[in-house]
Design a protein around this motif. Structure first.
Motif, PDB file in Angstrom:
ATOM      1  N   UNK A   1       0.777  -1.379  -0.106  1.00  0.00           N
ATOM      2  CA  UNK A   1       0.072  -0.007   0.020  1.00  0.00           C
ATOM      3  C   UNK A   1       0.741   1.139   0.006  1.00  0.00           C
ATOM      4  N   UNK A   2       2.038   1.000   0.521  1.00  0.00           N
ATOM      5  CA  UNK A   2       2.816   2.166   0.639  1.00  0.00           C
ATOM      6  C   UNK A   2       4.256   1.948   1.122  1.00  0.00           C
ATOM      7  N   UNK A   3       5.271   2.546   0.540  1.00  0.00           N
ATOM      8  CA  UNK A   3       6.630   2.630   0.786  1.00  0.00           C
ATOM      9  C   UNK A   3       7.146   3.837   1.302  1.00  0.00           C
ATOM     10  N   UNK A   4       7.684   3.263   2.593  1.00  0.00           N
ATOM     11  CA  UNK A   4       8.182   4.760   3.601  1.00  0.00           C
ATOM     12  C   UNK A   4       9.674   4.612   3.338  1.00  0.00           C
ATOM     13  N   UNK A   5      10.346   5.561   3.297  1.00  0.00           N
ATOM     14  CA  UNK A   5      11.881   5.690   3.248  1.00  0.00           C
ATOM     15  C   UNK A   5      12.356   5.173   1.783  1.00  0.00           C
ATOM     16  N   UNK A   6      13.230   4.322   1.907  1.00  0.00           N
ATOM     17  CA  UNK A   6      14.248   4.168   0.571  1.00  0.00           C
ATOM     18  C   UNK A   6      13.366   2.631  -0.042  1.00  0.00           C
ATOM     19  N   UNK A   7      13.181   2.744  -1.239  1.00  0.00           N
ATOM     20  CA  UNK A   7      12.640   1.629  -1.784  1.00  0.00           C
ATOM     21  C   UNK A   7      13.644   0.426  -1.910  1.00  0.00           C
ATOM     22  N   UNK A   8      14.900   1.059  -2.198  1.00  0.00           N
ATOM     23  CA  UNK A   8      15.952  -0.199  -2.140  1.00  0.00           C
ATOM     24  C   UNK A   8      16.129  -0.911  -0.903  1.00  0.00           C
ATOM     25  N   UNK A   9      15.893  -0.089   0.246  1.00  0.00           N
ATOM     26  CA  UNK A   9      15.990  -0.622   1.582  1.00  0.00           C
ATOM     27  C   UNK A   9      14.747  -1.539   1.528  1.00  0.00           C
ATOM     28  N   UNK A  10      13.569  -1.246   1.332  1.00  0.00           N
ATOM     29  CA  UNK A  10      12.774  -2.240   1.307  1.00  0.00           C
ATOM     30  C   UNK A  10      12.830  -3.391   0.638  1.00  0.00           C
ATOM     31  N   UNK A  11      13.343  -3.326  -0.677  1.00  0.00           N
ATOM     32  CA  UNK A  11      13.895  -4.577  -1.493  1.00  0.00           C
ATOM     33  C   UNK A  11      14.646  -5.285  -0.650  1.00  0.00           C
ATOM     34  N   UNK A  12      15.959  -4.753  -0.031  1.00  0.00           N
ATOM     35  CA  UNK A  12      16.915  -5.348   0.515  1.00  0.00           C
ATOM     36  C   UNK A  12      16.132  -6.374   1.795  1.00  0.00           C
ATOM     37  N   UNK A  13      15.250  -5.438   2.383  1.00  0.00           N
ATOM     38  CA  UNK A  13      14.548  -6.134   3.697  1.00  0.00           C
ATOM     39  C   UNK A  13      13.608  -7.275   3.481  1.00  0.00           C
ATOM     40  N   UNK A  14      12.946  -7.160   2.550  1.00  0.00           N
ATOM     41  CA  UNK A  14      12.284  -8.286   2.063  1.00  0.00           C
ATOM     42  C   UNK A  14      12.803  -9.473   1.603  1.00  0.00           C
ATOM     43  N   UNK A  15      13.837  -9.148   0.848  1.00  0.00           N
ATOM     44  CA  UNK A  15      14.696 -10.273   0.374  1.00  0.00           C
ATOM     45  C   UNK A  15      15.242 -11.199   1.348  1.00  0.00           C
ATOM     46  N   UNK A  16      15.903 -10.309   2.509  1.00  0.00           N
ATOM     47  CA  UNK A  16      16.534 -11.011   3.520  1.00  0.00           C
ATOM     48  C   UNK A  16      15.332 -11.686   4.496  1.00  0.00           C
ATOM     49  N   UNK A  17      14.073 -11.122   4.677  1.00  0.00           N
ATOM     50  CA  UNK A  17      13.058 -12.051   5.409  1.00  0.00           C
ATOM     51  C   UNK A  17      12.702 -13.213   4.743  1.00  0.00           C
ATOM     52  N   UNK A  18      12.704 -13.237   3.356  1.00  0.00           N
ATOM     53  CA  UNK A  18      12.394 -14.254   2.895  1.00  0.00           C
ATOM     54  C   UNK A  18      13.414 -15.274   2.693  1.00  0.00           C
ATOM     55  N   UNK A  19      14.685 -14.902   2.530  1.00  0.00           N
ATOM     56  CA  UNK A  19      15.940 -15.848   2.807  1.00  0.00           C
ATOM     57  C   UNK A  19      16.088 -16.651   3.776  1.00  0.00           C
ATOM     58  N   UNK A  20      15.704 -15.848   4.995  1.00  0.00           N
ATOM     59  CA  UNK A  20      15.624 -16.457   6.310  1.00  0.00           C
ATOM     60  C   UNK A  20      14.390 -17.649   6.448  1.00  0.00           C
ATOM     61  N   UNK A  21      13.365 -17.279   5.810  1.00  0.00           N
ATOM     62  CA  UNK A  21      12.320 -18.325   5.606  1.00  0.00           C
ATOM     63  C   UNK A  21      12.852 -19.623   5.005  1.00  0.00           C
ATOM     64  N   UNK A  22      13.178 -19.210   3.650  1.00  0.00           N
ATOM     65  CA  UNK A  22      13.337 -20.389   2.444  1.00  0.00           C
ATOM     66  C   UNK A  22      14.619 -20.523   2.082  1.00  0.00           C
ATOM     67  N   UNK A  23      15.547 -19.881   2.699  1.00  0.00           N
ATOM     68  CA  UNK A  23      16.971 -20.075   2.386  1.00  0.00           C
ATOM     69  C   UNK A  23      17.174 -19.436   0.834  1.00  0.00           C
ATOM     70  N   UNK A  24      18.495 -19.932   0.312  1.00  0.00           N
ATOM     71  CA  UNK A  24      18.733 -19.509  -0.884  1.00  0.00           C
ATOM     72  C   UNK A  24      17.559 -19.586  -2.255  1.00  0.00           C
ATOM     73  N   UNK A  25      16.821 -20.531  -2.122  1.00  0.00           N
ATOM     74  CA  UNK A  25      15.746 -20.708  -3.198  1.00  0.00           C
ATOM     75  C   UNK A  25      14.962 -19.443  -3.182  1.00  0.00           C
ATOM     76  N   UNK A  26      14.497 -19.003  -1.991  1.00  0.00           N
ATOM     77  CA  UNK A  26      13.548 -17.843  -1.565  1.00  0.00           C
ATOM     78  C   UNK A  26      14.288 -16.488  -2.161  1.00  0.00           C
ATOM     79  N   UNK A  27      15.532 -16.513  -1.856  1.00  0.00           N
ATOM     80  CA  UNK A  27      16.201 -15.368  -2.274  1.00  0.00           C
ATOM     81  C   UNK A  27      16.407 -15.238  -3.804  1.00  0.00           C
ATOM     82  N   UNK A  28      16.891 -16.246  -4.284  1.00  0.00           N
ATOM     83  CA  UNK A  28      16.800 -16.397  -5.888  1.00  0.00           C
ATOM     84  C   UNK A  28      15.739 -16.012  -6.513  1.00  0.00           C
TER      85      UNK A  28
END
Length: 95
Positions: free
Chosen positions: A47-74
């Motif tokens: 709905x909304x991006x607050x702050x840096x969109x690149x930070x949001x991308x980095x953060x969400x990729x990290x969250x998903x990597x923690x969940x599903x490892x390299x497959x989720x990250x890829x």
């Protein structure tokens, strides 16, 4: 940031979440809620991006990597690459 870029970042993040939802269901949405730069609907739409969109991308990729490892990250990085190819003038690099 131009409105057009904002829409593209939002669409990119929606596609990342959508891809993870295909793997992990509602857990993917719950993890998106943890990303401080994002306001996300119950259905998983950004709905909304607050702050840096690149930070949001980095953060969400990290969250998903923690969940599903390299497959989720890829999977998330593949979405970012697809958008980078589509919009080469935008800095979409999540890492």
């Amino acid at each position: 940031m131009p409105i057009e870029y904002s829409r593209i970042y939002q669409e990119l993040l929606d596609r990342i979440i959508e891809g993870q939802k295909n793997l992990y269901g509602e857990l993917a949405v719950k993890l998106a809620f943890k990303v401080k730069e994002l306001e996300v609907s119950e259905g998983g739409n950004v709905l909304k991006i607050s702050g840096s969109p690149k930070d949001a991308i980095r953060s969400i990729l990290r969250e998903y990597e923690v969940l599903g490892g390299k497959l989720s990250r890829a999977l998330g990085e593949a979405v970012v690459r697809a958008y980078h190819n589509r919009y080469p003038d935008m800095d979409l690099n999540g890492e």
